[in-house]
Scaffold this motif. Structure first.
Motif, short mmCIF file in Angstrom:
data_model
loop_
_atom_site.label_atom_id
_atom_site.label_comp_id
_atom_site.label_asym_id
_atom_site.label_seq_id
_atom_site.Cartn_x
_atom_site.Cartn_y
_atom_site.Cartn_z
N THR A 149 0.87 -1.18 0.00
CA THR A 149 0.00 0.00 0.00
C THR A 149 0.90 1.22 0.00
O THR A 149 2.05 1.17 0.44
CB THR A 149 -0.94 0.01 1.23
OG1 THR A 149 -1.84 1.11 1.12
CG2 THR A 149 -0.18 0.12 2.52
N TYR A 171 6.07 -5.07 6.06
CA TYR A 171 4.70 -5.58 6.15
C TYR A 171 4.39 -6.08 7.56
O TYR A 171 3.30 -5.84 8.09
CB TYR A 171 4.52 -6.71 5.13
CG TYR A 171 3.08 -7.14 4.94
CD1 TYR A 171 2.25 -6.46 4.06
CD2 TYR A 171 2.56 -8.21 5.65
CE1 TYR A 171 0.92 -6.84 3.88
CE2 TYR A 171 1.25 -8.60 5.49
CZ TYR A 171 0.43 -7.92 4.59
OH TYR A 171 -0.89 -8.30 4.43
N ASN A 172 5.37 -6.74 8.18
CA ASN A 172 5.15 -7.24 9.54
C ASN A 172 4.97 -6.11 10.54
O ASN A 172 4.13 -6.19 11.45
CB ASN A 172 6.33 -8.12 9.97
CG ASN A 172 6.32 -9.47 9.29
OD1 ASN A 172 5.33 -9.87 8.70
ND2 ASN A 172 7.43 -10.19 9.36
N TRP A 174 3.85 -3.12 9.81
CA TRP A 174 2.55 -2.51 9.50
C TRP A 174 1.41 -3.28 10.16
O TRP A 174 0.50 -2.72 10.75
CB TRP A 174 2.38 -2.46 7.98
CG TRP A 174 1.08 -1.89 7.49
CD1 TRP A 174 0.51 -0.70 7.85
CD2 TRP A 174 0.19 -2.49 6.55
NE1 TRP A 174 -0.67 -0.51 7.18
CE2 TRP A 174 -0.89 -1.59 6.37
CE3 TRP A 174 0.21 -3.67 5.82
CZ2 TRP A 174 -1.95 -1.86 5.51
CZ3 TRP A 174 -0.83 -3.94 4.95
CH2 TRP A 174 -1.89 -3.05 4.80
N LYS A 175 1.48 -4.63 10.05
CA LYS A 175 0.44 -5.46 10.65
C LYS A 175 0.53 -5.48 12.18
O LYS A 175 -0.48 -5.40 12.88
CB LYS A 175 0.58 -6.90 10.12
CG LYS A 175 0.10 -7.08 8.69
CD LYS A 175 -1.41 -7.03 8.60
CE LYS A 175 -1.91 -7.42 7.23
NZ LYS A 175 -3.38 -7.35 7.13
N GLY A 176 1.77 -5.59 12.70
CA GLY A 176 1.93 -5.75 14.12
C GLY A 176 1.75 -4.48 14.92
O GLY A 176 1.13 -4.47 15.99
N ARG A 177 2.29 -3.36 14.42
CA ARG A 177 2.27 -2.12 15.18
C ARG A 177 1.08 -1.23 14.84
O ARG A 177 0.64 -0.43 15.67
CB ARG A 177 3.56 -1.33 14.95
CG ARG A 177 4.80 -2.03 15.52
CD ARG A 177 6.04 -1.18 15.30
NE ARG A 177 7.22 -1.84 15.83
CZ ARG A 177 7.62 -1.75 17.09
NH1 ARG A 177 6.92 -1.02 17.95
NH2 ARG A 177 8.71 -2.36 17.49
N GLY A 179 -1.78 -2.51 12.99
CA GLY A 179 -2.98 -3.28 12.71
C GLY A 179 -3.29 -3.45 11.24
O GLY A 179 -4.39 -3.88 10.87
N GLY A 180 -2.35 -3.10 10.36
CA GLY A 180 -2.57 -3.27 8.93
C GLY A 180 -3.56 -2.30 8.34
O GLY A 180 -4.10 -2.53 7.26
N VAL A 201 4.20 0.79 2.38
CA VAL A 201 4.41 -0.48 3.09
C VAL A 201 5.00 -1.48 2.10
O VAL A 201 4.49 -1.63 0.97
CB VAL A 201 3.10 -1.02 3.69
CG1 VAL A 201 3.32 -2.37 4.34
CG2 VAL A 201 2.53 -0.03 4.69
N PRO A 204 4.33 -8.25 1.48
CA PRO A 204 4.46 -9.32 2.49
C PRO A 204 5.60 -10.26 2.14
O PRO A 204 5.84 -10.57 0.97
CB PRO A 204 3.11 -10.03 2.45
CG PRO A 204 2.50 -9.65 1.14
CD PRO A 204 3.02 -8.30 0.81
N ASP A 216 12.40 -3.16 10.45
CA ASP A 216 11.00 -2.75 10.59
C ASP A 216 10.65 -1.60 9.65
O ASP A 216 9.49 -1.41 9.30
CB ASP A 216 10.72 -2.30 12.03
CG ASP A 216 10.94 -3.41 13.04
OD1 ASP A 216 10.12 -4.34 13.07
OD2 ASP A 216 11.93 -3.35 13.78
#
Length: 835
Positions: A149, A171-172, A174-177, A179-180, A201, A204, A216
């Motif tokens: 994105t 990507y990790n 973005w998802k982890g910190r 919430g995506g 971002v 994946p 990160d």
């Protein structure tokens, strides 16, 4: 008519196949114990292979989710034209990289990047540790990536230093910190006391140019000095600061040798134009895999380790197949009358083989389903070794469609591997004898010999698996006793970067002094000192030129590890001083520039001694330094490494904004860590301690890969032992059943129970001894291959060979004893009457 005939033949074949499947399914339902055991055995074998296939697929076959990765190459500064190959892979200075990118003609794109750097992210009251990389604008373009994105960096954001405070999240992260969610785009991140706006971002699965560990966040290279004022000061213009790795995408028709020749021309021009920093330096163009596995033991070591694991799981699958083959042989003997009847009423041998193979395929498909579940659990087990604090930065195993198809192919292949021989032998059943005898008693000597041969093979394969697991286990034990050049058992390390909290140089220096004095006075603390490098994470980064030898040996700059250390560092860490003196508080900016070197550098340049008092110049420095001390060699990059040159610089002459506090305790270092952290917070509560490690934890981390390998080999060795012992038990139990009449007759004629027990044990253990001898012979042949990855242990280590053989023999003895004991319980009258 011909078309109709072909259609009818096809319909008959499909009808026959469906009938065989239904018949096979009914037969499996009638023998639930046999089916469950066969499926579990196959599941274990296929699951072990699925686990290793997943690791290989993730780390070796698809380590970089980039477009056409075969066209990518890694670029290194050789440091010196005569440097050793292991030391000839150094980072590039940013200015030199820019010249290569501008003048080369072999790459469609070039990009530079730093290794992952520890940074401080402030999202609230409590700062967090993250890893960041600085990259040039064409980094993502070179790799052929598309953002998940948002966007990547633009050319305008790579033009002026400090002009582009933007960031791309992994990507990790973005998802982890975050919430995506899309709101992450445009969000401001405070990294190292500087504000960055998230613009995109990464896709994946992308970890950067590494197969194992990634950052990160990615930041423009032009922002490096703003985020790290001390470490990256003048890094974009100073050709003596080699801080960037480089990659390139080859143009269509270009090759690595052609690109090498192209860049060597540019390197020669740089050498002529900038002799102070580039004289004697070359360029190396290597496959991208050299960079991908640079932190995982190199391409060769990583590939060799995976080959060992693949070989072991292949042996486990072979043991499982041998088990099932023996089961099917026994089952075919039990179905001897049924098979004879089917042959008598007109069934052809081909038709019978097809029916029996169909049953084998059904078993293998059920084993495949069980194997996928076991393989998934195996992957979870492997990745449980990853420290939770960096789990988001590590690659994760991908049990994707490729692994599923490979496992399915293996499953179908095993169906023919374990099913064909029993089916072929069953199809050769004699009709008359089968109708007369039926049951297991009619099994031929040839069939028994084949079953025994399979059993010997199982034992031999198990010996290979057990010996390999034992060798690696003992090797890891030896690794923990390797002397790294300093005692690690009472050492603690605390990483922090006051400059990231916005402190100026003067305040950072005050913090270093106050924190060291406070910690040094704590009860239980023997000594404390600051240093820049983390043990086992240092690589040669700069070259050393000896004063007076520059012209005579201009191409012989020595790639060296460079560490910045405080006074009392040697005493704190426990590295012995061989000659001269260590640093003192008076070695500051106002005094003569000095340095300490290790014995490896001293012996390489002054083999006859006399290094003290001589002067040398580090790449990027205009003022030479005088050697005031020679220290003993230590391990800088990995455990048990060959000696490599190292230069120690005094902290007061080479100030850095981020350092590591080394603390040596009188007892367990973990016991003093709470007090140490309280003292640091007492000096300044705004300083974040980004990481805390003990010496024992350092050793465990450097042995992470070998420990995972040993854990897998231990599981696989135990699995091989279990399958072989169960197979031995099955063969011996069936042998007792087949010889029931013979045993009854022996006992009727006066044989004692002890004599019967001895006969059965002798027959079973004879097969085991043949298998152990064959397995040990294979181990001796493979010893030379395994010795390259063992820590100070011979591949023919007698303790490992004897221990593995003894364990297998004891388990085999138990597996033989249980059927033998049941044989002694046979009632002679009942056995003779039943027969």
């Amino acid at each position: 008519m011909i078309v109709m005939s072909n259609d009818m033949d096809s319909a008959r074949r499909w009808t026959g196949l469906l009938r065989d499947l239904r018949y096979g399914w009914r037969g499996m339902r009638k023998a639930p114990v046999f089916t469950a055991f066969a499926v579990l055995t196959l599941g274990l074998g296929i699951g072990a292979n699925t686990t290793v296939f997943t690791i290989v697929n993730t780390l070796l076959l698809h380590p970089l989710p980039a477009a056409d990765p075969s066209r990518l190459a890694a670029l290194y500064d050789t440091g010196a034209k005569t440097a050793k190959p292991a030391a000839a892979r150094l980072p590039l200075a940013y200015a030199n990289f820019a010249d290569y990118a501008e003048h080369q003609a072999s790459f469609s794109a070039l990009a530079a990047f730093t290794p992952p750097l520890v940074m401080t992210l402030r999202t609230g009251a409590r700062p967090d540790r993250v890893f960041g990389e600085f990259v040039t604008q064409r980094y993502f373009e070179t790799l052929g990536l598309t953002p998940a994105t948002g966007r990547f960096f633009t050319p305008a954001e790579d033009s002026q230093p400090g002009s582009a405070p933007v960031a791309v999240l992994s990507y990790n992260a973005w998802k982890g910190r975050f919430g995506g969610g899309a709101p992450a785009i445009g969000r401001t991140l405070e990294l190292n006391n500087a504000a960055f706006t998230v613009v995109g971002v990464a896709p994946p699965g992308f970890l950067g140019v590494s197969a194992v560990f990634g950052p990160d966040v990615w930041l423009p290279a032009t922002m490096c000095e703003r985020a790290f004022p001390a470490e990256f000061r003048n890094a974009l213009s100073d050709r003596g600061k080699p801080l960037f790795h480089a990659i390139g995408r080859l143009t269509s028709g270009a090759s690595l040798p052609r690109a090498q020749a192209d860049l060597e021309t540019i390197a020669a021009a740089l050498e002529r134009e900038f002799p102070a920093t580039s004289e004697g330096h070359g360029i190396a163009v290597r496959p991208i895999t050299d960079e991908l596995y640079s932190n995982a033991g190199g391409t060769g070591g990583f590939a060799f380790g995976t080959v060992v694991l693949l070989a072991i799981v292949a042996l486990i699958l072979a043991i499982a197949c041998a088990n099932i083959a023996n089961l099917l042989l026994a089952r075919a003997a039990a179905r001897r009358r049924e098979i004879a009847v089917r042959l008598a009423i007109g069934a052809g041998r081909g038709r019978l083989i097809r029916q029996l193979l169909t049953e084998s395929v059904l078993l293998s498909l059920l084993g495949f389903l069980a194997g996928i579940g076991i393989g998934y659990a195996g992957c979870r087990f492997v990745w449980s070794f990853v420290p939770p604090e960096v789990a988001g930065n590590m690659t994760t195993p991908r049990l994707d469609s490729a692994v599923m198809l490979a496992s399915l192919a293996i499953s179908l292949a095993t169906a023919f591997l374990f099913g064909l021989a029993p089916a072929w032998r069953a199809s050769k059943t004699d009709v008359l004898s089968g109708l007369k005898e039926g049951g297991a008693a009619g099994q031929s000597r040839r069939t028994v010999s084949f079953a025994n041969l399979l059993l010997v093979g199982q034992v031999a394969f198990s010996v290979v698996c057990l010996v390999t697991a034992t060798l690696f286990f003992r090797s890891i034990q030896r690794a923990y006793t390797i002397d790294p050049g300093f005692p690690s058992n009472r050492l603690a390390l605390l990483m922090m970067n006051p400059a990231q909290a916005g402190f100026g140089d003067a305040r950072v220096k005050e913090f270093y002094l106050a924190a060291r004095q406070r910690v040094d006075n704590l009860p239980g603390v023997a000594a404390a000192s600051w240093a820049s490098g983390l043990p086992f994470w240092n690589t040669p980064s700069r070259t050393v030129s000896i004063e007076g030898q520059e012209r005579r040996r201009k191409s012989n700059g020595i790639p060296s590890v460079v560490l910045t250390v405080d006074a009392d560092y040697l005493n704190t860490v426990g590295i012995a001083l061989a000659e001269g003196r260590s640093f003192s508080d008076s070695d500051d900016d106002a005094s003569l520039p000095v340095a300490m070197i290790n014995e490896a550098l001293a012996h390489e340049r002054w083999p006859g001694g006399g290094a003290l008092g001589h002067r040398f110049r580090l790449a990027g420095e205009s003022t030479p330094r005088q050697v005031v001390g020679i220290v003993m060699n230590a391990n800088y990059t990995t455990l048990g490494e060959a000696p490599q040159p190292c230069v120690y610089l005094p902290m007061r002459q080479n100030f850095l904004g981020g350092m590591i506090l080394y603390v040596r305790s009188h007892g367990d270092p973990a016991a003093v860590l709470p007090a140490v952290q309280r003292q640091i917070r007492a000096v300044d509560p705004n300083i974040q301690i980004s990481d805390v490690r003990t010496g024992a934890k350092l050793i465990e981390q450097v042995l992470f890969g070998p420990r995972v390998g040993v854990a897998l080999l231990g599981v696989f060795g135990s699995l091989a032992l279990l399958l072989a012992s169960v197979g031995l038990y099955g063969v011996m139990a069936y042998s007792v059943t087949r010889r029931r009449k013979e045993i009854g007759l022996r006992m009727a004629l006066g044989a004692s129970r002890t004599a019967v027990l001895r006969v059965i044990l002798r027959d079973g253990m004879a097969l085991v001894c043949y298998g152990i001898a064959a397995g040990l012979s294979v181990c001796l042949v493979l010893g030379r291959v395994l010795s390259r990855i063992l820590f100070g242990l011979s591949a023919t280590d007698p303790v490992s060979l004897a221990a593995a053989s003894l364990v297998l023999a004891l388990v085999a003895l138990l597996a033989c004893y249980l059927p033998a004991r049941s044989a002694t319980q046979i009632d002679p009258l009942v056995a003779l009457r039943d027969e």
